[in-house]
Scaffold this motif. Structure first.
Motif, short mmCIF file in Angstrom:
data_model
loop_
_atom_site.label_atom_id
_atom_site.label_comp_id
_atom_site.label_asym_id
_atom_site.label_seq_id
_atom_site.Cartn_x
_atom_site.Cartn_y
_atom_site.Cartn_z
N LYS A 52 0.84 -1.21 0.00
CA LYS A 52 0.00 0.00 0.00
C LYS A 52 0.87 1.26 0.00
N LYS B 75 1.11 4.37 -2.83
CA LYS B 75 0.96 5.81 -2.59
C LYS B 75 2.23 6.57 -2.97
N SER C 277 3.66 9.87 -6.88
CA SER C 277 3.63 11.15 -6.17
C SER C 277 5.05 11.58 -5.83
N HIS D 61 -4.36 9.04 -5.84
CA HIS D 61 -3.50 9.76 -4.90
C HIS D 61 -4.24 10.90 -4.23
#
Lengths: 336, 357
Positions: A88, A92, A96, A126
């Motif tokens: 996970k 993320k 980004s 995101h």
């Protein structure tokens, strides 16, 4: 130079094949600074793309990261090891902080949905609202010299190769990452489009100030865009240093061979020297210097002893037994 | 004045031709013309082919009557009064009469059941086939796609091995074998249901109407044919979807989508599923024709009152007009489903445009 964004330490990765382990990335270390462009050059099959997939942990299941650290420093100074991120967490983190422009722009976009949907998908993953994603995307499309509204509503097949490549570039920058990895971003397009993409890239880099890890086998493009050059051979970085140093004063026999093999306007075709053979089998790599079987400067020591890492002028790192000969030869070529 | 009117009429003819060109290039126009030609060709072929079958309605009836003990002369007389059909009329003449009626939308009267028109028969039997074949195909297509995508995702796992083996076996068995197996094994030996009760499209003792009881009875009776269609076709859908999904999973845009951090669900539906199902949509249209023709035998085994059952009866008694009518319906169904597949594909895949630019 400024602070380090991504620090790769002793990274090794291998693929599990029927005959054994393919050591595609072997003990690779380098630092990427804020705003720096690092170009990794080398032949096909020397581990460039494998390295790059290892950095973002998008490897096939047959691959295993054996050792190393990928230390990443966020804008707020917080440091983390990419290899320690949970699934996970990685989801993320990618895009980004580190994003990517993949090889082959033609297949990198889903053919059945609109560009806008791909933008929204990325933003949504995101935590960006639709309006924010849209605003960002339109702004970036403008910056990469596309007609924002037309492209935003288009399906991939309605765009040319160069346009798609620029869409991918904009998509990679959507979340303002600090690092963008580009895997041969200009190989699938013609030379004029290549030019305009490089122009756009330079402009964006100046404006948005991100670091680029540029993977290419095109030396001319690497020379034009990069601050630092790393030469990769058989899964290892054999030489790394400032672009001027590596191209004008190379110290590794492989880098020298690559430069001799690159066509230049100033010399005729008869002066091009290709490198005999092909990159070695990475399941049972040759002993000593892995390049010695193809190296015209090789001597006995190369076949037995792994060359030590030597550092020149503080930031030019090389591992070659004959770095002095290489340097001298190159000097003669430049003077003549 | 004169000059102006010539100019304007010229302009009119120009725009008329331009409009004509646009019409002939339009998708609707092309499809309608293609459909009409296909239907005409199929109609003509079946018309002559069914007359090549040995015997004709009269001779078959004579055979039957003689088996019941009539003499040849009696049988001939009775058959001639029973059926309004002249076997001595030249075939070409019959064809022209038939085509002329067809153009007026008249499918003629059934030869063997005098007094009932073929259209009436079709209207009575078509709904049953539509319900059973339609539901069967829908279930097997959706279930097959779901299974295919699942085993492609978990390739090499236990589920994959079991389902792939099962699907390969299923796809090799024809539908009538399933029908026989269901009746013999599940019905007769295991007594899971009463074979006699399951005959027909609905329990005749229940009053027709929009009642729960009636609908439940319809579902109950359609259950066996539907199960047969699903079993016979699901293997192919599963295996096709598996290979299509595996090919899609190797595409760059899937890797990019993963790197972009998209949720698994979004990747599964909009990126993998939608691309992987494209080649299956065209095949759906073709399979409608196959399943319809398969219904001839399946409906006979289950005594299900659909078009296939009716067709089998018509072939047995050489009821030419009924056969022609049912073949026409099957042809139209295939043509229409091809158009539907086109429309669905153009809706799913933006690269497919139906209108020429």
């Amino acid at each position: 130079m400024s602070n380090v964004v991504l620090s790769v330490k002793n990274l090794s990765m291998s693929y599990l094949a029927a005959r054994g382990r393919v050591r595609a990335v072997n003990n690779v270390s380098f630092d990427l600074h804020a705003g720096e462009t690092l170009a990794i050059i080398g032949e096909s099959g020397c581990g460039k793309s494998s390295l790059n997939l290892t950095l973002i942990r998008q490897l096939p299941t047959s691959a295993k990261i054996e050792s190393g650290q990928l230390l990443y420093t966020k804008r707020d100074g917080q440091q983390l090891d990419i290899l320690q991120l949970s699934k996970k967490g990685l989801q993320k983190f990618l895009w980004s902080e580190i994003s990517m422009v993949f090889q082959g722009a033609l297949n990198a976009l889903n053919p059945v949905i609109r560009i806008s949907d791909m933008v929204y998908d990325t933003g949504k993953a995101h935590g960006l609202s639709k309006a924010e994603s849209r605003k960002q995307a339109l702004d970036l499309f403008e910056k990469v010299r596309l007609d924002p509204m037309r492209v935003f509503r288009a399906y991939p097949h309605e765009l040319s190769g160069g346009m798609r490549q620029r869409v991918l570039l904009a998509l990679a920058l959507l979340l303002r990452p600090q690092v963008v990895i580009m895997d041969e971003p200009t190989t699938a397009v013609d030379i004029l489009t290549q030019r305009s993409i490089l122009e756009v890239l330079k402009e964006l880099r100046r404006e948005l100030n991100f670091s680029i890890l540029f993977i290419s086998h095109d030396l001319a493009i690497a020379a034009e865009i990069a601050d630092t050059i790393a030469t990769m051979y058989a899964g290892e970085i054999v030489e790394i240093g400032p672009v001027y140093e590596v191209f004008y004063h190379p110290r590794h026999a492989y880098t020298l061979s690559l430069l001799d093999a690159a066509p230049r306007l100033s010399v005729g075709a008869e002066e091009l020297h290709s490198i005999p053979g092909s990159p070695p089998d990475l399941i049972e790599p040759p002993a000593g210097c892995k390049f010695h079987e193809r190296c015209r400067l090789a001597t006995d020591i190369c076949a037995h002893t792994v060359p030590p890492i030597e550092i020149f002028n503080g930031n030019h790192r090389v591992s070659c037994h004959h770095h002095q000969i290489v340097r001298k030869e190159r000097e003669e070529v430049i003077q003549s | 004045m004169a000059a102006i009117s010539t100019a304007s009429s010229q302009k009119d003819t120009h725009s008329f031709f331009a409009r004509l060109k646009r019409v002939t290039k339009s998708y609707t126009f092309r499809v309608v013309i293609q459909g009409i030609v296909t239907i005409w060709l199929a109609t003509t072929f079946t018309f002559f082919l069914i007359r090549l079958l040995p015997g004709n309605p009269i001779s078959i009836k004579i055979d039957q009557l003689m088996q019941q003990g009539y003499t040849l002369e009696e049988a001939e007389n009775q058959a001639a009064t029973l059926y309004d059909f002249n076997p001595d009329q030249p075939v070409l003449e019959q064809y022209i009469v038939y085509l002329g009626k067809l153009l007026r939308g008249d499918l003629g009267e059934s030869i063997t059941s005098a007094g009932t028109s073929v259209s009436q028969q079709i209207l009575r039997f078509l709904p049953w086939t539509l319900i059973s074949v339609g539901t069967g195909l829908f279930i097997s297509f959706s279930l097959g796609m779901l299974l295919g995508i699942m085993i492609a995702y978990w390739r090499g796992g236990l589920l994959d091995n079991v389902v792939t083996a099962l699907a390969s076996v299923l796809s090799g068995i024809p539908d009538y074998v399933f029908a026989i197996l269901i009746i013999l094994v599940a019905g007769v030996q295991l007594q899971l249901f009463n074979v006699g009760e399951m005959r027909g499209g609905v329990n005749p003792n229940i009053e027709a109407g929009f009642t729960l009881e009636y609908i439940a009875s319809i579902i109950k009776h359609a259950f066996l044919p539907i199960t047969t269609y699903v079993l016979a076709t699901i293997g192919v859908w599963t295996l096709s979807m598996k290979s299509s999904t595996i090919a899609t999973l190797g595409e760059d845009y899937i890797n990019v989508a993963k790197a972009r951090g998209l949720s698994e669900w979004r990747i599964l539906t909009a990126y993998v599923g939608r691309n992987a199902m494209l080649p299956l949509v065209t095949r759906l249209a073709i399979s409608i024709g196959f399943v319809l023709s398969g219904s001839v035998i399946v409906e006979r085994y289950f005594e299900y009152p659909g078009l296939g059952f009716q067709l089998a009866r018509a072939v047995g008694s050489r009821d030419y007009t009924t056969m022609q009518g049912i073949f026409l319906v099957i042809t139209v169904a295939v043509v229409v489903s091809n158009i539907l597949a086109d429309l669905m594909l153009s809706w799913l895949d933006p690269r497919v445009t139906l209108e020429e630019k």
